[in-house]
Design an enzyme around this catalytic site. Structure first.
Site, PDB file in Angstrom:
ATOM      1  N   ASN A  42       0.957  -1.084   0.162  1.00  0.00           N
ATOM      2  CA  ASN A  42      -0.025  -0.174   0.023  1.00  0.00           C
ATOM      3  C   ASN A  42       1.021   1.283   0.128  1.00  0.00           C
ATOM      4  O   ASN A  42       2.027   1.272   0.491  1.00  0.00           O
ATOM      5  CB  ASN A  42      -0.976  -0.009   1.369  1.00  0.00           C
ATOM      6  N   GLU A  55      -3.286  -4.881  -2.915  1.00  0.00           N
ATOM      7  CA  GLU A  55      -3.636  -5.695  -3.851  1.00  0.00           C
ATOM      8  C   GLU A  55      -3.793  -4.984  -5.455  1.00  0.00           C
ATOM      9  O   GLU A  55      -3.491  -5.367  -6.318  1.00  0.00           O
ATOM     10  CB  GLU A  55      -4.634  -6.240  -3.402  1.00  0.00           C
TER      11      GLU A  55
HETATM   12  N1  THU Z   1      -5.024  -1.558   2.875  1.00  0.00           N
HETATM   13  C1  THU Z   1      -4.727  -2.342   1.744  1.00  0.00           C
HETATM   14  O1  THU Z   1      -3.687  -1.917   1.164  1.00  0.00           O
HETATM   15  N2  THU Z   1      -5.184  -3.585   1.492  1.00  0.00           N
HETATM   16  C2  THU Z   1      -6.397  -3.953   2.061  1.00  0.00           C
HETATM   17  O2  THU Z   1      -6.955  -5.017   2.055  1.00  0.00           O
HETATM   18  C3  THU Z   1      -7.021  -3.001   3.255  1.00  0.00           C
HETATM   19  C4  THU Z   1      -6.487  -1.857   3.430  1.00  0.00           C
HETATM   20  C5  THU Z   1      -4.524  -0.382   3.122  1.00  0.00           C
HETATM   21  C6  THU Z   1      -4.867   0.976   2.809  1.00  0.00           C
HETATM   22  C7  THU Z   1      -4.488   1.906   3.858  1.00  0.00           C
HETATM   23  O3  THU Z   1      -3.133   2.228   3.328  1.00  0.00           O
HETATM   24  C8  THU Z   1      -4.247   1.126   4.942  1.00  0.00           C
HETATM   25  O4  THU Z   1      -4.379  -0.209   4.456  1.00  0.00           O
HETATM   26  C9  THU Z   1      -5.370   1.394   5.868  1.00  0.00           C
HETATM   27  O5  THU Z   1      -6.603   1.429   5.402  1.00  0.00           O
END
Ligand code: THU
Length: 133
Positions: A42, A55
């Site tokens: 992320n 993802e």
């Molecule tokens: N996030 C993801 O990368 N994937 C997920 O499946 C859930 C949430 C990230 C987005 C953000 O940077 C952090 O987790 C908190 O929401």
């Protein structure tokens, strides 16, 4: 399929996370038919809504590396947290277009909890190209 290696690669991908606002690191890895593994994480932004989930970054990176949906075998998603990171609604929609609907998705955490699912399971009643024919 080397599930253990894929899981390991998604744990390593946590190091790629840029998450200074939530401090919620998510790492991802996609296994390909040719044996390659593409990693992602992320990436957050001070304008919170512009944050991109692990993802989506990873499936986009896979496509941008020249692979097609049918080349993808499995996806592993890891959170450095007590719970496993189920994909958000936006990611489910994107995965439903770019990731095989029946391929295994391993959602897990650094505490060793692992669950297996699929896009079909995560997103019933999919809206896709066929709906527009
Ligand atoms: N996030 C993801 O990368 N994937 C997920 O499946 C859930 C949430 C990230 C987005 C953000 O940077 C952090 O987790 C908190 O929401």
């Amino acid at each position: 399929m080397n599930k253990e290696l894929l899981i390991q690669k998604s744990i390593e991908a946590l190091e790629l996370s840029y998450s200074p606002y939530s401090h919620f690191r998510v790492g991802a890895a996609i296994l390909l038919k040719d044996g390659n593994i593409i990693q992602g994480a992320n990436i957050e932004n001070a304008s919170y809504g512009l944050t991109m989930c692990a993802e989506r970054n990873t499936v986009f990176r896979t496509i941008l590396s020249g692979y097609k949906t049918e080349d993808m075998v499995a996806l592993a998603l890891c959170a450095d947290a007590d719970e496993v990171p189920y994909p958000c609604g936006a990611c489910r929609q994107v995965l439903s277009e770019l990731f095989p609907l029946d391929a295994p998705i391993y959602v897990h955490n650094t505490r060793g909890k692992i669950l297996e699912t699929t896009v079909k399971e995560l997103l019933p009643y999919i809206f896709n190209k066929e709906n527009m024919d």
